[in-house]
Enzyme design. Sequence first.
Site, PDB file in Angstrom:
ATOM      1  N   HIS A  43      43.759  -7.321  46.809  1.00 31.87           N
ATOM      2  CA  HIS A  43      42.732  -7.333  47.845  1.00 31.87           C
ATOM      3  C   HIS A  43      43.041  -6.211  48.824  1.00 31.87           C
ATOM      4  O   HIS A  43      44.021  -6.277  49.561  1.00 31.87           O
ATOM      5  CB  HIS A  43      42.727  -8.690  48.559  1.00 31.87           C
ATOM      6  CG  HIS A  43      41.665  -8.831  49.604  1.00 31.87           C
ATOM      7  ND1 HIS A  43      41.489 -10.003  50.319  1.00 31.87           N
ATOM      8  CD2 HIS A  43      40.726  -7.971  50.081  1.00 31.87           C
ATOM      9  CE1 HIS A  43      40.493  -9.838  51.173  1.00 31.87           C
ATOM     10  NE2 HIS A  43      40.024  -8.612  51.051  1.00 31.87           N
ATOM     11  N   GLU A  70      39.612  -6.932  44.818  1.00 31.84           N
ATOM     12  CA  GLU A  70      38.903  -7.755  45.793  1.00 31.84           C
ATOM     13  C   GLU A  70      38.639  -6.908  47.028  1.00 31.84           C
ATOM     14  O   GLU A  70      39.531  -6.195  47.501  1.00 31.84           O
ATOM     15  CB  GLU A  70      39.734  -8.978  46.175  1.00 31.84           C
ATOM     16  CG  GLU A  70      39.979  -9.936  45.025  1.00 31.84           C
ATOM     17  CD  GLU A  70      40.792 -11.145  45.439  1.00 31.84           C
ATOM     18  OE1 GLU A  70      40.774 -12.137  44.694  1.00 31.84           O
ATOM     19  OE2 GLU A  70      41.455 -11.101  46.497  1.00 31.84           O
ATOM     20  N   HIS A 191      41.964 -19.533  44.534  1.00 36.44           N
ATOM     21  CA  HIS A 191      42.315 -19.778  45.932  1.00 36.44           C
ATOM     22  C   HIS A 191      43.033 -21.123  46.082  1.00 36.44           C
ATOM     23  O   HIS A 191      42.462 -22.182  45.853  1.00 36.44           O
ATOM     24  CB  HIS A 191      41.113 -19.759  46.885  1.00 36.44           C
ATOM     25  CG  HIS A 191      41.549 -19.594  48.325  1.00 36.44           C
ATOM     26  ND1 HIS A 191      41.930 -18.373  48.856  1.00 36.44           N
ATOM     27  CD2 HIS A 191      41.715 -20.482  49.328  1.00 36.44           C
ATOM     28  CE1 HIS A 191      42.292 -18.531  50.116  1.00 36.44           C
ATOM     29  NE2 HIS A 191      42.173 -19.808  50.423  1.00 36.44           N
TER      30      HIS A 191
END
Length: 241
Positions: A43, A70, A191
């Site tokens: 990310h 991400e 997640h």
Amino acid sequence: MPTLGVNIDHIATIRQARRTVEPDPVAAAVLAELAGADGITVHLREDRRHIQDRDVRILRQTVRSHLNLEMAATEEMLAIALDIKPDYVTLVPEKREEVTTEGGLDIIGQIARIGEIVDKLQSASIPVSLFIDAEPAQIEASVKVQAQFIELHTGQYAEAKDETNRHRELAILAKGCQQAIQAGLRVNAGHGLTYWNVYPVAALPGMEELNIGHTIISRAALVGIERAVREMKQAIRGNGA
């Protein structure tokens, strides 16, 4: 069983804590792949709190499985993605004050903007996944913007305080997964998943990939990243850590 995308952000978190050069996320990605990781996820946040631009560029050249970038739905990140051309992009919500991503992307509230970014990326042959909550309206909106993938946010399931709530959240994920597949979307999830809660999500029909980071890196601090990845692959198959 779904494949495993290993998120290596927190290797970079350790490095950035001292603003030094180690541990190197690129080296971690190599070890994760050698241990069986099916993909590498990073990310690139707007505040660059962990992964840096340099990391993404080198990973694009060195990752042999697939690189999932991400990113927030911003012009800056769009330009970076179009330049680097990861194997696919996952659009995620982002707040500077959050410790980690707190919920799914609101597609409904910005459908024109998300649709524009999806179109630009996919026109450049970069598949797009949308990180969303398993809500029927958000899934429908994901279809409207013509994303190829969604990634179901598993945070509520992972954080459930008891079995009753956990079963309820799993049922929501299962229903969302089914709806998405029937609508032509491909489905990933992630997640908060750990060695101890991953299997029920992995067992959902049609689930393609699980993106998991914190629990693997935490385990790697004790046993090494290769063993940590192998144990997660076993957990996904229901064999425990």
